[in-house]
Write an enzyme that holds these catalytic residues in place. Sequence first.
Site, PDB file in Angstrom:
ATOM      1  CB  CYS A  83       6.281   4.533  14.906  1.00 22.66           C
ATOM      2  SG  CYS A  83       7.019   5.450  13.546  1.00 22.66           S
ATOM      3  CB  CYS A 218       6.307   2.863   6.685  1.00 22.31           C
ATOM      4  SG  CYS A 218       5.405   2.123   8.047  1.00 22.31           S
TER       5      CYS A 218
END
Length: 279
Positions: A83, A218
Amino acid sequence: MSIFTGPTQFFYKMQGSGNDFIVIDNRAKTISPAEMPRWAKTLCPHAFSIGADGIIFLEIDNSGQAATRWHFFNADGSRAEMCGNGSRCATLLAHKLGMAPAEHLMLTDAGTVYAQVFPEADEVEVQLTPARDMALNFTLDLGGETFTAHFANTGVPHTVIVTDDVKNLDIKDLGAKVRYHDRFAPAGTNANFIQVLSRQELLLRTYERGVEGETYACGTGAAASVAVAHALNLCDAEARVTTSGSEVLGIKVHGSDIFLRGKAQLVYKGEFCPAALGL
Ligand SMILES: N[C@@H](CCC[C@H](N)C(=O)O)C(=O)O
């Protein structure tokens, strides 16, 4: 006198460009990897719990490969290899807690990530793992409508669709159709919709796997978007990506090296009673 009825657990609430995370200092390894998915599913729902897009269990790396290592879980309890925004938050916290210097390596399931904190700018830069499995210009049928799509794995899988008007797309609907498309089964994919404003500027909206909806940002999605747009000659190797939370992520693609930079913030430190939440 304690307001809690049993042993408590501290946590850190952090955000990286609007992508929000619960971070737990698990240096003592009190929470085992087997328990972590349940902690994610219990703590990440908004309104009913602390609320976050994902949860990070931060530890010291004992393998000699890095200073720290993490276990990252999406809000639905699924474990993800990487991530980008979460790694920026974990890097900042590791530095604040004295676990690692401003520049250090962090071990993720996708591989070792080089990270650097820029305290004067409240920013963190990470070098992601090299983009792999890139595929350009394939056709995706999304419920009867045909789209030209592209793919790159920048630690986790990302599909990228270039549009003229990203603001008016129904991301919940289209994103879910991409995320669950047979082409990407069984792992699935994150779905990124970009609009190219100039050779240095992109708009991006991302539907995230494991959150099952649009997030404010993101990091690996921004990296995949620039890697794909650059491969299509739509943008330069360095571009600024404005995400749905209106924050800007800086992406640099140099050969197989991809760098992600942006704001990361420790929002607060909290305490809860795991037993009271069924943990
Ligand atoms: N928000 C992240 C990506 C988190 C993982 C993703 N939802 C997946 O399961 O693939 C980022 O900033 O990169």
